[in-house]
Design a protein around this motif. Structure first.
Motif, PDB file in Angstrom:
ATOM      1  N   ASP A  25       0.857  -1.183   0.000  1.00 36.67           N
ATOM      2  CA  ASP A  25       0.000   0.000   0.000  1.00 36.67           C
ATOM      3  C   ASP A  25       0.888   1.227   0.000  1.00 36.67           C
ATOM      4  O   ASP A  25       2.088   1.133   0.242  1.00 36.67           O
ATOM      5  CB  ASP A  25      -0.876  -0.002   1.268  1.00 36.67           C
ATOM      6  CG  ASP A  25       0.003  -0.005   2.506  1.00 36.67           C
ATOM      7  OD1 ASP A  25       0.424   1.086   2.932  1.00 36.67           O
ATOM      8  OD2 ASP A  25       0.328  -1.087   3.037  1.00 36.67           O
ATOM      9  N   ARG A  26       0.278   2.393  -0.244  1.00 33.57           N
ATOM     10  CA  ARG A  26       1.055   3.618  -0.426  1.00 33.57           C
ATOM     11  C   ARG A  26       2.001   3.902   0.771  1.00 33.57           C
ATOM     12  O   ARG A  26       3.177   4.194   0.572  1.00 33.57           O
ATOM     13  CB  ARG A  26       0.098   4.802  -0.642  1.00 33.57           C
ATOM     14  CG  ARG A  26       0.743   6.161  -0.593  1.00 33.57           C
ATOM     15  CD  ARG A  26       1.529   6.494  -1.847  1.00 33.57           C
ATOM     16  NE  ARG A  26       2.495   7.541  -1.564  1.00 33.57           N
ATOM     17  CZ  ARG A  26       3.123   8.274  -2.485  1.00 33.57           C
ATOM     18  NH1 ARG A  26       2.911   8.057  -3.754  1.00 33.57           N
ATOM     19  NH2 ARG A  26       3.977   9.190  -2.153  1.00 33.57           N
ATOM     20  N   THR A  27       1.492   3.801   1.989  1.00 32.16           N
ATOM     21  CA  THR A  27       2.366   4.139   3.125  1.00 32.16           C
ATOM     22  C   THR A  27       3.525   3.148   3.233  1.00 32.16           C
ATOM     23  O   THR A  27       4.665   3.547   3.470  1.00 32.16           O
ATOM     24  CB  THR A  27       1.577   4.183   4.451  1.00 32.16           C
ATOM     25  OG1 THR A  27       0.455   5.050   4.296  1.00 32.16           O
ATOM     26  CG2 THR A  27       2.420   4.697   5.597  1.00 32.16           C
ATOM     27  N   SER A  28       3.243   1.868   3.018  1.00 31.72           N
ATOM     28  CA  SER A  28       4.352   0.891   3.073  1.00 31.72           C
ATOM     29  C   SER A  28       5.353   1.163   1.951  1.00 31.72           C
ATOM     30  O   SER A  28       6.557   0.979   2.131  1.00 31.72           O
ATOM     31  CB  SER A  28       3.812  -0.536   2.950  1.00 31.72           C
ATOM     32  OG  SER A  28       2.965  -0.827   4.033  1.00 31.72           O
TER      33      SER A  28
END
Ligand SMILES: Cc1cc2nc3c(=O)[nH]c(=O)nc-3n(C[C@H](O)[C@H](O)[C@H](O)COP(=O)(O)OP(=O)(O)OC[C@H]3O[C@@H](n4cnc5c(N)ncnc54)[C@H](O)[C@@H]3O)c2cc1C
Lengths: 159, 277
Positions: B102-105
């Protein structure tokens, strides 16, 4: 902290304050925030990078503090939910009822806050992409999305 | 909580990193290069990786290079998947990388870490395979530059202590028609059932895969079959399945039969999308 010991001193900047901690290099930032600094706003959920409940903002970008070592945060600006006061996104969460049990809320707010700061003109596609980083087991996604959109539309002047 | 201790080193040059690896290895500390650290932390927590010392490479300038020189795009191994996506410099890599996690990861997961990961998908390698990119590898004997198609066989075939430093891609590839399609079992964020990346050069379609077998691959045999334009596309796709380099994965995410079904449909769609029907 760079000399390879099993316990090291780390200089952190959390919520605009210098904080010195002694930690194992193997300690995650999440662990140190909660157990050493008493900042329990970042929540342990999956501890595996999946749920986003532990999200903090680091040098302006959202980061999952369970997949970051505390030593990696040395010298960088870390903001946790405790460091936000009456921001547009916090007000929007309250106004839009964007929480139920509240466990995921700090992580969502930190991610949304970074989104608003970095992408004030975010399209629906970008909003979805960023918000998919966090899981809400009460499934309050619609209200969360409405809260962030309300700030993106109305809040540009206040950012 | 990671149940074992390790030492943390943060060298600022490649030579220092490679030297440290040797010294720590000689001391029996099972060192690991540490890039995004997401795999080391998550597998370390459940005792599936052990190390007594990590060598964080993010402070080495060459590992964060993002530049075009003499029509070559140079990407440092410590660039995050988000940085690669947001730079827009290599859209196929940006989009393939944007399918990972996902974007944050992805603000933490790096190009090098994804390609060198123990987890079998390593999706970021697909665009490098398709574009005949080269990789710079540093080791005790110095730096070498090798075609990725020579050194990536199931995984990057690094010798002990070698560090993947950069990838180098001819910019002429970057403007070619491309597509990247990732099919997951249920949710929007997950490991792939099937990921296919494709580009269309002047003469042919090139294809690389993840999730189908227990390692990512580009297959010249499959490319040869798919580019037989005189044969109906459906027949080419059916034939391609017979030439996979290993058995189709059969696990909790999808039985082999289901994966084969998804593979065929995705391959069909991919070829249509990239314009080779
Ligand atoms: C929530 C989540 C979802 C995920 N979903 C996906 C997915 O859909 N698809 C997918 O492919 N992966 C996925 N992953 C796994 C992810 O691919 C790995 O955790 C990640 O790629 C590792 O990258 P890193 O930069 O954090 O590597 P690290 O943890 O730093 O390193 C991984 C390994 O590579 C070695 N290494 C790192 N850099 C180098 C280098 N330059 N030279 C030599 N060796 C090196 C390390 O020693 C280590 O063994 C997911 C991970 C998370 C947390």
């Amino acid at each position: 902290m760079r000399d390879g010991a099993h316990v090291v001193k780390i200089e952190l900047y959390v919520n605009r304050e210098g904080r010195s901690v002694v930690a194992r290099p193997a300690d995650t930032l999440l662990h140190i925030l909660r157990e050493e600094l008493g900042l329990t706003g970042a929540k342990p959920g999956c501890n595996n990078g999946d749920c986003g409940a532990c999200t903090v903002v680091m040098d302006g970008w959202p980061m999952k503090s369970c997949i970051m070592l505390a030593v990696e945060a040395a010298g960088r600006q870390v903001t946790t939910i405790e460091g936000l006061r009456d921001t547009p996104i916090q007000r929007a969460f309250a106004e839009k009822w964007a929480f139920q049990c509240g466990y995921c809320t700090p992580g969502f707010i930190m991610n949304c806050h970074a989104l608003i700061q970095n992408r004030p003109d975010a399209t629906d596609e970008i909003i979805t992409d960023w918000l998919q980083s966090n899981i809400c087991r009460c499934t309050g996604y619609k209200e969360i999305s409405e809260a962030v959109k309300s700030v993106l539309v109305t809040g540009k002047d206040t950012l | 909580m990671i149940p074992f201790n390790f030492e943390y080193y943060e060298p600022s040059t490649i030579q220092e990193a490679v030297h440290l690896f040797k010294v720590l290895d000689d001391q029996g500390k099972h060192p690991l290069y540490y890039s995004g650290g997401t795999e080391i932390i998550t597998l370390g927590r459940i005792n599936e990786i052990y190390t007594g010392a990590v060598i964080d490479i993010k402070n080495i300038p060459e590992c964060s290079t993002l530049a075009i020189h003499n029509e070559k795009l140079i990407l440092g191994c410590a660039l995050t998947l988000s940085e690669l996506h947001d730079s827009g410099l290599f859209p196929l890599l940006g989009e393939t990388g944007a399918g990972v996690a996902d974007r944050t990861s992805r603000n933490k997961i790096t190009l090098g870490g994804n390609i060198c990961s123990q987890i079998i998908y390593r999706e970021a390698v697909l665009p490098l395979l398709l574009t005949d990119s080269e990789v710079r590898i540093a080791g005790p004997g110095g730096m070498q530059q090798v075609p990725i198609n020579q050194i990536f066989n199931q995984k990057l075939q690094l010798r002990k202590g070698e560090l993947f430093v950069q990838s180098i891609t001819d910019t002429s590839y970057i403007h070619m028609p491309y597509t990247a399609v990732k099919k997951r079992k249920v949710s929007a964020i997950d490991y792939p059932l099937v990921t296919i990346a494709a580009i269309r050069t002047n003469s042919m379609i090139r294809l690389a895969f993840s999730g189908v077998c227990s390692f990512p691959f580009r297959s010249q045999m499959i490319e040869e079959i798919i580019n037989r334009h005189q044969i109906p596309l459906q027949s080419r796709v059916e034939e391609a399945v017979n030439h996979l380099p290993a058995p189709i994965l059969d696990d909790i995410k999808g039985s082999a039969a289901y994966r084969e079904f998804v593979f065929k449909n995705t391959l069909f769609d991919t070829i249509r999308l990239v314009g080779g029907g």
